[in-house]
Write a protein that holds these residues in place. Structure first.
Motif, PDB file in Angstrom:
ATOM      1  N   ARG A  64       0.972  -1.247   0.094  1.00  0.00           N
ATOM      2  CA  ARG A  64       0.092  -0.003   0.047  1.00  0.00           C
ATOM      3  C   ARG A  64       0.786   1.077   0.099  1.00  0.00           C
ATOM      4  NH1 ARG A  64      -3.723  -0.510   4.827  1.00  0.00           N
ATOM      5  NH2 ARG A  64      -1.955   0.386   5.708  1.00  0.00           N
ATOM      6  N   VAL A  65       1.906   1.193   0.773  1.00  0.00           N
ATOM      7  CA  VAL A  65       2.742   2.475   0.875  1.00  0.00           C
ATOM      8  C   VAL A  65       3.431   2.712  -0.471  1.00  0.00           C
ATOM      9  CG1 VAL A  65       5.059   3.061   1.849  1.00  0.00           C
ATOM     10  CG2 VAL A  65       3.515   2.311   3.253  1.00  0.00           C
ATOM     11  N   PHE A  66       3.896   1.585  -1.249  1.00  0.00           N
ATOM     12  CA  PHE A  66       4.500   1.509  -2.619  1.00  0.00           C
ATOM     13  C   PHE A  66       3.556   2.175  -3.531  1.00  0.00           C
ATOM     14  CE2 PHE A  66       5.109  -0.633  -6.548  1.00  0.00           C
ATOM     15  CZ  PHE A  66       6.344   0.230  -6.973  1.00  0.00           C
ATOM     16  N   TRP A  67       2.413   1.531  -3.508  1.00  0.00           N
ATOM     17  CA  TRP A  67       1.261   1.726  -4.426  1.00  0.00           C
ATOM     18  C   TRP A  67       0.780   3.120  -4.453  1.00  0.00           C
ATOM     19  CZ3 TRP A  67       0.261  -1.278  -8.309  1.00  0.00           C
ATOM     20  CH2 TRP A  67      -0.741  -1.173  -9.119  1.00  0.00           C
ATOM     21  N   ARG A  68       0.690   3.853  -3.072  1.00  0.00           N
ATOM     22  CA  ARG A  68       0.394   5.253  -3.063  1.00  0.00           C
ATOM     23  C   ARG A  68       1.322   6.150  -3.466  1.00  0.00           C
ATOM     24  NH1 ARG A  68      -2.640   4.908   2.873  1.00  0.00           N
ATOM     25  NH2 ARG A  68      -4.438   3.967   2.293  1.00  0.00           N
ATOM     26  N   TRP A  69       2.495   5.791  -3.242  1.00  0.00           N
ATOM     27  CA  TRP A  69       3.643   6.592  -3.889  1.00  0.00           C
ATOM     28  C   TRP A  69       3.650   6.469  -5.152  1.00  0.00           C
ATOM     29  CZ3 TRP A  69       8.314   4.975  -6.345  1.00  0.00           C
ATOM     30  CH2 TRP A  69       9.438   5.911  -6.494  1.00  0.00           C
ATOM     31  N   CYS A  70       3.399   5.417  -5.820  1.00  0.00           N
ATOM     32  CA  CYS A  70       3.404   5.386  -7.526  1.00  0.00           C
ATOM     33  C   CYS A  70       2.130   6.223  -7.925  1.00  0.00           C
ATOM     34  CB  CYS A  70       3.221   3.927  -7.888  1.00  0.00           C
ATOM     35  SG  CYS A  70       4.892   2.964  -7.449  1.00  0.00           S
ATOM     36  N   ALA A  71       0.962   5.877  -7.402  1.00  0.00           N
ATOM     37  CA  ALA A  71      -0.141   6.946  -7.777  1.00  0.00           C
ATOM     38  C   ALA A  71       0.104   8.281  -7.727  1.00  0.00           C
ATOM     39  CB  ALA A  71      -1.337   6.412  -6.768  1.00  0.00           C
ATOM     40  N   LYS A  72       0.854   8.877  -6.797  1.00  0.00           N
ATOM     41  CA  LYS A  72       1.148  10.126  -6.775  1.00  0.00           C
ATOM     42  C   LYS A  72       1.784  10.698  -7.964  1.00  0.00           C
ATOM     43  CE  LYS A  72       1.095  11.126  -1.670  1.00  0.00           C
ATOM     44  NZ  LYS A  72       1.979  11.166  -0.509  1.00  0.00           N
TER      45      LYS A  72
END
Length: 174
Positions: A64-72
């Motif tokens: 989730r941390v990685f995915w949110r960073w990528c989404a930004k």
């Protein structure tokens, strides 16, 4: 991501955990583009259907941390994770503690094979201080009447004091 992890002041254990989750994702997903991934792909890559407990919950949080960073960065759709059922670590299991006999055996073994570490084990067993905290704890902070754990030593970066019980005081004096 490696550069970002090295710039942040994360605990080595946290960085290691992020890397392990990243490796799990890389090995399962290969060279797929993030924008092409669906919730089922991530769920399968993280092996969330077959896993339970804190390990699965940790992998999901790391993802989730990685995915949110990528989404930004607009590399993927942030809402994909909403489709995955949240994995929770269960805490209703029995708390396991060492019996007095097991503690005695541990301390006797320590005395026999690693006497320099008896005080460390005593702090772990009798004071409930985490192993990582004991590793960072300086000897001058340990006194007969109290043990000071400054913010730089503790997991949650909050200062605390421990009053040694009789067993601990005896081991520390020894």
């Amino acid at each position: 991501c490696e550069v970002r992890l090295s710039k942040n002041q994360l605990r080595p254990r946290t960085v290691r955990s992020y890397r392990q989750t990243g490796e799990k994702l890389k090995s399962a997903l290969g060279t797929k583009n993030l924008a092409q991934l669906r919730a089922a792909d991530l769920e399968k890559a993280l092996d969330l259907k077959n896993a339970a407990g804190s390990g699965a919950a940790l992998r999901f949080r790391n993802c989730r941390v990685f995915w949110r960073w990528c989404a930004k960065k607009k590399w993927c759709d942030k809402t994909i994770l909403d489709e995955i059922d949240t994995v929770k670590a269960t805490s209703d299991g029995e708390i396991e503690i060492l019996s007095p006999g097991e503690i005695s055996a541990l301390m006797e073994t320590c005395e026999k094979h690693a006497p320099n570490f008896c005080s460390h084990f005593a702090l772990l067993v009798f004071a409930g201080i985490r192993a990582e905290e004991v590793a960072r704890l300086e000897g001058d902070l340990v006194e007969k009447t109290q043990i000071e754990l400054p913010a730089r030593v503790t997991k949650k970066k909050k200062r605390r004091y421990v009053e040694p019980c009789e067993n601990l005081a005896a081991w520390l004096e020894k």
